[in-house]
Design a protein around this motif. Structure first.
Motif, PDB file in Angstrom:
ATOM      1  N   ASP A 192      -4.367  -2.215   0.215  1.00 55.74           N
ATOM      2  CA  ASP A 192      -4.039  -2.343  -1.205  1.00 55.74           C
ATOM      3  C   ASP A 192      -4.896  -1.412  -2.064  1.00 55.74           C
ATOM      4  O   ASP A 192      -4.401  -0.831  -3.035  1.00 55.74           O
ATOM      5  CB  ASP A 192      -4.198  -3.794  -1.672  1.00 55.74           C
ATOM      6  CG  ASP A 192      -3.064  -4.694  -1.204  1.00 55.74           C
ATOM      7  OD1 ASP A 192      -1.999  -4.175  -0.769  1.00 55.74           O
ATOM      8  OD2 ASP A 192      -3.234  -5.929  -1.268  1.00 55.74           O
ATOM      9  N   ALA A 193      -6.168  -1.257  -1.706  1.00 59.79           N
ATOM     10  CA  ALA A 193      -7.048  -0.367  -2.471  1.00 59.79           C
ATOM     11  C   ALA A 193      -6.592   1.084  -2.348  1.00 59.79           C
ATOM     12  O   ALA A 193      -6.521   1.814  -3.346  1.00 59.79           O
ATOM     13  CB  ALA A 193      -8.493  -0.514  -2.000  1.00 59.79           C
ATOM     14  N   VAL A 194      -6.266   1.515  -1.135  1.00 59.89           N
ATOM     15  CA  VAL A 194      -5.806   2.890  -0.927  1.00 59.89           C
ATOM     16  C   VAL A 194      -4.469   3.103  -1.627  1.00 59.89           C
ATOM     17  O   VAL A 194      -4.267   4.112  -2.316  1.00 59.89           O
ATOM     18  CB  VAL A 194      -5.712   3.218   0.579  1.00 59.89           C
ATOM     19  CG1 VAL A 194      -5.054   4.572   0.797  1.00 59.89           C
ATOM     20  CG2 VAL A 194      -7.099   3.191   1.211  1.00 59.89           C
ATOM     21  N   ALA A 195      -3.552   2.158  -1.486  1.00 58.24           N
ATOM     22  CA  ALA A 195      -2.237   2.270  -2.120  1.00 58.24           C
ATOM     23  C   ALA A 195      -2.381   2.380  -3.636  1.00 58.24           C
ATOM     24  O   ALA A 195      -1.727   3.216  -4.269  1.00 58.24           O
ATOM     25  CB  ALA A 195      -1.364   1.081  -1.743  1.00 58.24           C
ATOM     26  N   ALA A 196      -3.224   1.548  -4.224  1.00 56.98           N
ATOM     27  CA  ALA A 196      -3.428   1.587  -5.672  1.00 56.98           C
ATOM     28  C   ALA A 196      -3.960   2.946  -6.123  1.00 56.98           C
ATOM     29  O   ALA A 196      -3.573   3.451  -7.177  1.00 56.98           O
ATOM     30  CB  ALA A 196      -4.384   0.475  -6.102  1.00 56.98           C
ATOM     31  N   SER A 197      -4.790   3.566  -5.298  1.00 67.32           N
ATOM     32  CA  SER A 197      -5.377   4.856  -5.683  1.00 67.32           C
ATOM     33  C   SER A 197      -4.341   5.980  -5.733  1.00 67.32           C
ATOM     34  O   SER A 197      -4.575   7.002  -6.374  1.00 67.32           O
ATOM     35  CB  SER A 197      -6.531   5.230  -4.750  1.00 67.32           C
ATOM     36  OG  SER A 197      -6.044   5.643  -3.492  1.00 67.32           O
ATOM     37  N   VAL A 198      -3.198   5.800  -5.078  1.00 64.13           N
ATOM     38  CA  VAL A 198      -2.146   6.823  -5.116  1.00 64.13           C
ATOM     39  C   VAL A 198      -0.913   6.352  -5.869  1.00 64.13           C
ATOM     40  O   VAL A 198       0.075   7.079  -5.958  1.00 64.13           O
ATOM     41  CB  VAL A 198      -1.749   7.325  -3.706  1.00 64.13           C
ATOM     42  CG1 VAL A 198      -2.911   8.027  -3.037  1.00 64.13           C
ATOM     43  CG2 VAL A 198      -1.204   6.220  -2.845  1.00 64.13           C
ATOM     44  N   GLY A 199      -0.943   5.128  -6.398  1.00 67.31           N
ATOM     45  CA  GLY A 199       0.169   4.644  -7.199  1.00 67.31           C
ATOM     46  C   GLY A 199       1.265   3.926  -6.440  1.00 67.31           C
ATOM     47  O   GLY A 199       2.399   3.844  -6.897  1.00 67.31           O
ATOM     48  N   ILE A 200       0.946   3.372  -5.282  1.00 65.01           N
ATOM     49  CA  ILE A 200       1.915   2.588  -4.514  1.00 65.01           C
ATOM     50  C   ILE A 200       1.662   1.113  -4.807  1.00 65.01           C
ATOM     51  O   ILE A 200       0.537   0.627  -4.689  1.00 65.01           O
ATOM     52  CB  ILE A 200       1.802   2.871  -3.002  1.00 65.01           C
ATOM     53  CG1 ILE A 200       2.114   4.345  -2.719  1.00 65.01           C
ATOM     54  CG2 ILE A 200       2.727   1.949  -2.205  1.00 65.01           C
ATOM     55  CD1 ILE A 200       1.883   4.764  -1.284  1.00 65.01           C
TER      56      ILE A 200
END
Length: 168
Positions: A117-125
């Motif tokens: 979730d943290a990685v996804a949030a950083s790219v807008g997913i």
């Protein structure tokens, strides 16, 4: 003399034969869940809090368990290692461009839910477009499921960064 065992989705274990007068040592590295199952090694409250903070920062946390002598397991993990992939600078803009074109962007990863979730949030997913804790062999099945959603009229593309993504 050392032996190494690695299984996809399971901890990596290395066993070293004792030197003269020394004790047999087994070092196991893996996720918290697998460490608990395989080694009976749980985290202290302080280690758990630190692991959660690292995961929320987008890092994958691996536990390290060291057993010496005849002890097959210890009460707690010996330490932890945090690793992360370097995000390509153009990743967020690429995700935005795809979404502007009406393309649904998903992230399918073996990382745990917090890290994913943290990685996804950083790219807008969005979190609802994240499939976390997906083992390499299950990624292809997940892609098939996504392609078949909404009446099977979807096409898809899969972008991976390594050998764990080859099946998809």
């Amino acid at each position: 003399r050392a032996a190494l065992a690695a299984v996809s989705g399971a901890p990596v274990a290395a066993a070293a034969a004792p030197s003269e007068g020394g004790a047999h040592v087994v070092v196991t590295i893996g996720t918290r869940e697998l460490m608990l199952v395989e080694c009976g090694a749980a985290l202290s409250e302080a280690m758990e809090a630190r692991a959660v903070a690292l995961e929320r920062a987008g890092k994958t946390v691996l536990m390290v368990h060291v057993a010496r002598g005849d002890a097959a397991a210890a009460a707690s993990a010996s330490g932890m290692i945090a690793v992360c992939d370097t995000m390509r600078p153009e990743a967020p803009a690429t995700v935005r461009a795809l979404r502007r074109r009406g393309i649904e962007v998903w992230m399918v990863t073996g990382d745990n839910r917090r890290t994913a979730d943290a990685v996804a949030a950083s790219v807008g997913i969005a979190p609802e477009c994240v499939a976390a804790e997906t083992l390499p062999g299950m990624k292809a099945e997940r892609v098939k499921t996504l392609r078949g959603a909404r009446g099977g009229a979807r096409c898809g593309a899969f972008v991976g960064d390594g050998v764990n993504n080859a099946p998809a």
